[in-house]
Design an enzyme around this catalytic site. Sequence first.
Site, PDB file in Angstrom:
ATOM      1  N   VAL A 158      12.732  22.415  29.900  1.00  0.00           N
ATOM      2  CA  VAL A 158      11.925  23.228  30.808  1.00  0.00           C
ATOM      3  C   VAL A 158      12.443  23.212  32.248  1.00  0.00           C
ATOM      4  O   VAL A 158      11.925  23.920  33.108  1.00  0.00           O
ATOM      5  CB  VAL A 158      10.427  22.832  30.773  1.00  0.00           C
ATOM      6  CG1 VAL A 158       9.825  23.122  29.419  1.00  0.00           C
ATOM      7  CG2 VAL A 158      10.241  21.375  31.178  1.00  0.00           C
TER       8      VAL A 158
ATOM      9  N   SER B 115      14.004  18.196  28.234  1.00  0.00           N
ATOM     10  CA  SER B 115      14.104  17.969  26.788  1.00  0.00           C
ATOM     11  C   SER B 115      15.528  17.944  26.250  1.00  0.00           C
ATOM     12  O   SER B 115      15.744  17.535  25.110  1.00  0.00           O
ATOM     13  CB  SER B 115      13.295  19.026  26.033  1.00  0.00           C
ATOM     14  OG  SER B 115      11.914  18.772  26.156  1.00  0.00           O
TER      15      SER B 115
ATOM     16  N   LYS C  86      16.597  14.686  24.916  1.00  0.00           N
ATOM     17  CA  LYS C  86      16.251  14.264  23.559  1.00  0.00           C
ATOM     18  C   LYS C  86      17.480  14.180  22.663  1.00  0.00           C
ATOM     19  O   LYS C  86      17.523  13.378  21.729  1.00  0.00           O
ATOM     20  CB  LYS C  86      15.217  15.228  22.971  1.00  0.00           C
ATOM     21  CG  LYS C  86      13.893  15.227  23.732  1.00  0.00           C
ATOM     22  CD  LYS C  86      12.981  16.369  23.308  1.00  0.00           C
ATOM     23  CE  LYS C  86      11.687  16.381  24.113  1.00  0.00           C
ATOM     24  NZ  LYS C  86      10.824  17.525  23.804  1.00  0.00           N
TER      25      LYS C  86
ATOM     26  N   TYR D 176      12.417  24.603  20.378  1.00  0.00           N
ATOM     27  CA  TYR D 176      10.968  24.544  20.186  1.00  0.00           C
ATOM     28  C   TYR D 176      10.538  25.464  19.042  1.00  0.00           C
ATOM     29  O   TYR D 176      11.225  25.565  18.026  1.00  0.00           O
ATOM     30  CB  TYR D 176      10.226  24.884  21.486  1.00  0.00           C
ATOM     31  CG  TYR D 176      10.648  24.068  22.679  1.00  0.00           C
ATOM     32  CD1 TYR D 176      10.644  22.679  22.625  1.00  0.00           C
ATOM     33  CD2 TYR D 176      11.034  24.673  23.871  1.00  0.00           C
ATOM     34  CE1 TYR D 176      11.018  21.915  23.722  1.00  0.00           C
ATOM     35  CE2 TYR D 176      11.402  23.918  24.981  1.00  0.00           C
ATOM     36  CZ  TYR D 176      11.394  22.541  24.895  1.00  0.00           C
ATOM     37  OH  TYR D 176      11.763  21.796  25.983  1.00  0.00           O
TER      38      TYR D 176
ATOM     39  N   TYR E  47      11.080   7.432  28.891  1.00  0.00           N
ATOM     40  CA  TYR E  47      11.046   8.862  28.550  1.00  0.00           C
ATOM     41  C   TYR E  47      10.976   9.733  29.794  1.00  0.00           C
ATOM     42  O   TYR E  47      11.726  10.712  29.936  1.00  0.00           O
ATOM     43  CB  TYR E  47       9.862   9.143  27.625  1.00  0.00           C
ATOM     44  CG  TYR E  47       9.732  10.602  27.250  1.00  0.00           C
ATOM     45  CD1 TYR E  47      10.622  11.187  26.362  1.00  0.00           C
ATOM     46  CD2 TYR E  47       8.720  11.391  27.801  1.00  0.00           C
ATOM     47  CE1 TYR E  47      10.511  12.524  26.022  1.00  0.00           C
ATOM     48  CE2 TYR E  47       8.608  12.727  27.467  1.00  0.00           C
ATOM     49  CZ  TYR E  47       9.503  13.287  26.574  1.00  0.00           C
ATOM     50  OH  TYR E  47       9.402  14.619  26.248  1.00  0.00           O
TER      51      TYR E  47
END
Length: 305
Positions: free
Chosen positions: A259, A61, A64, A241, A189
């Site tokens: 993660v 992530s 992102k 998160y 992605y």
Amino acid sequence: MKKLLDVIIQNNRHYTEEGSVASYIPELEKADKNALGICVVTLDGEEYFAGDYETKFTIQSISKVISLMLALLDNGREYVFSKVGMEPTAETFNSISNLETRNPHKPLNPMINSGAIATVSMISGQDSNEMFGRILKFARKITGNPSLNLNEDVYLSEKATGHRNRSLAYFMKSTKVIEQDVEEVLDVYFKQCSIEATCRDIARIGAMLANDGILPWTGERVIPRNVARIVKTIMVTCGMYDASGEFAVNVGIPAKSGVGGGILTAVPKRMGIGVVGPSLDKKGNSIGGVKVLEELSRELDLSIF
């Protein structure tokens, strides 16, 4: 700085025993649970390391942040945030409930999976290969690492098991948040999440953001100041998160976790920090990494608040 980092790693290494590595992507289960490392990159280009800083991990992530910068460069702020919101969420990073219950049916922010998939769909390119090629080229630029590359095994593992992400993407296709071919977007992605890096690589991204879009080691501007400001703001409110509020209180700096065990942080006007610790807490953040950042923030008074 080196002595301080050595002490902080040693003080917090025991926390790695309290977490567990990510298992919902089979390849991530192979990570070393006990690894814990850090790299600090200052705005004058100095780099300091401690612990298992050479440990490689897939950025997951953290990617992102990269795709958000590229989408903003390609489309501008108004278009990007017409498709993706700016609000934090109390739901998990792969939740589908917010898409179903909120109106309009757009993701809450670019740092959860649905928002990141929508963001990827806005990156220019004729097909998935060109889109990912642009992401990888940009990632190499902002890390100063021309050998940065895809971990093929993790990519294939993600692609084979990414059923929840497919659900999110097809739902967004039905609500016209995603306009491109869904499988092409998902392929990009999965690939961006599978870029393999070290904590030095992500610390350098953090240093660029801390320096308002200028690479500290060359002096080259790679993104406009306003893009760096938007990205850092989203990182503060949404980057950890559903633990983003707690992290803001305890650490107080823009950050994005993955993660794979990495955490990228940017301390405005001061430094970028990258930590790696694949042992995760229940919210998907590096358990040792968060503790390391808490202590470092206290010692150096890093909080922006």
